[in-house]
Design an enzyme around this catalytic site. Sequence first.
Site, mmCIF file in Angstrom:
data_model
loop_
_atom_site.group_PDB
_atom_site.id
_atom_site.type_symbol
_atom_site.label_atom_id
_atom_site.label_comp_id
_atom_site.label_asym_id
_atom_site.label_seq_id
_atom_site.Cartn_x
_atom_site.Cartn_y
_atom_site.Cartn_z
ATOM 1 C CG ASP A 13 -56.160 11.569 -6.640
ATOM 2 O OD1 ASP A 13 -55.695 11.308 -5.505
ATOM 3 O OD2 ASP A 13 -56.094 10.775 -7.587
ATOM 4 C CD GLU A 14 -59.197 9.349 -9.499
ATOM 5 O OE1 GLU A 14 -59.397 9.279 -10.726
ATOM 6 O OE2 GLU A 14 -58.446 8.555 -8.896
#
Length: 531
Positions: free
Chosen positions: A339-340
């Site tokens: 993620d991210e």
Amino acid sequence: MTGPGIRRTLSALALAVATGAAALLAAPAAQAATIPLTSVVPAPVTAAPTAGVTYTLGSATTVYTEPGSTAAADIGAYLAGILRPSTGYALPVAPAPTGSPSGIALLLTGAPASVGAQGYQLDVTSTAVTVRANQPAGLFAGVQTLRQLLPAAVEATTVQAGPWQVGGAHVVDYPRFGYRGAMLDVARHFFPPAAVRRYVDQLALYKINYLHLHLSDDQGWRIAINSWPNLAVYGGGTAVGGDPGGYYTQADYTALVAYAASRYITVVPEIDMPGHTNAALASYAQLNCNGVAPARYTGTNVGFSSLCVPLALTYTFIDQVVGELAALTPGPYLHIGGDEASSTSATDYTTFIDRVQQIVAAHGKTVLGWHDVVHATPQPSRIAQFWGTGTSDAAVAAAAANGTKVIMSPANRAYLDMKYKNSTRLGQKWAGLIDVDKAYDWNPGAYLSGVGESSVLGVEAPLWTETIRTTADIDYMAFPRLPALAELGWSPYSTHNLTAFKTRLGAQGPRWRVMGIGYYQSTQVSWPAGS
């Protein structure tokens, strides 16, 4: 007899009369005070009370278990270990005799096939409590229901007065989803093994069967890796805000995995990558594209770090880390984060995730990642964990249509680190405020457009710890929302009713108080006095 003697005699008579009257008054009250089936969380599939029937746990009670089953004997010992301190009873554990024994019986015969591997049948008569299951996991789940049907004081660690009564009942129960998880972020703030074991015990009461440990992030690396020792020794030395760091030795981790397994909870370890990797990059300069190690990080920003995708050493590093962690983890899943990754280009991201998926598979584990991983080439068995705040995601829906299973953790519903209200002293609110209604009142099987129930593996409640420092903080943010999410994972959607749930949730308050859980007293719930 005159004077003080008469007064003492009259006082004694008055006390005897008062005590007798109190006992007469208390007897029917005790009968009436058996905990109703409608107080159990998660709600069972079917639960029928038997009017006029009460089982009383007494000093002569024995816990009987399936003959020849070590697992059943262990569950019997677990149950007796909970009941002995509060009741003061010996509660011996023994193999069940032929026939229908009195007392408490935990049997691996006679359960309907419909309850599957995780469900159970519970019958309470005037002479016995019998839990039947097809597999030990079902026995363990039935024991949790039995705990909730006993008075809250049964959870005490010192002898209580009792009586220990359970109302007559016939329960047939099994989970809606096979995966019912909770995530604890031990990277932003480190929690020692005792704190994790405490959380495991809390999860078990609500039939949660997966514990996802977020073991690495920008702020800390929390698991010892023998081939890369500086990850833990140096990268594990920090936490958010400059708080003390820490890490689990491999022996610590192995013991945690075993403890969780004894509660029928499978540990899912996460090494987040290619982003959220500053602790690793700070530990080894050679993992950086420029060969320069950044400083360790104690802030809370995200998206600024990335492993070096073109670097061959990156994949040696990942192979060795994943190899050691896979060898320590008997469960089927290994979480790769994903993620991210704002500092990784889209092309590099796809290249990286594709290669890491192959490494994980080569070590015999199923890849689990945050739903961002659907943008890379899918592995046939890969699982995506949805953490978005919307109810549509075309890429996740397309992946689901092609066979990817999804764990539902929408941040604005399932994140236990979101504030209850603006004034909540802990937590964040980037995904919104989450009180009981918002945590409970959604349908995981029909929440995300294009992702039907058959594509949903289960539900998970993540607890990120940027603001969470102590076990008291964990308690406050997890309760009462964790049981809400546990019910979404276990109970059939036909039982879903917010008003009824709030009543059942309120009934848990006295139990939490006895267990020392300092929970948030949501104004949406009517909590019993004193809880």
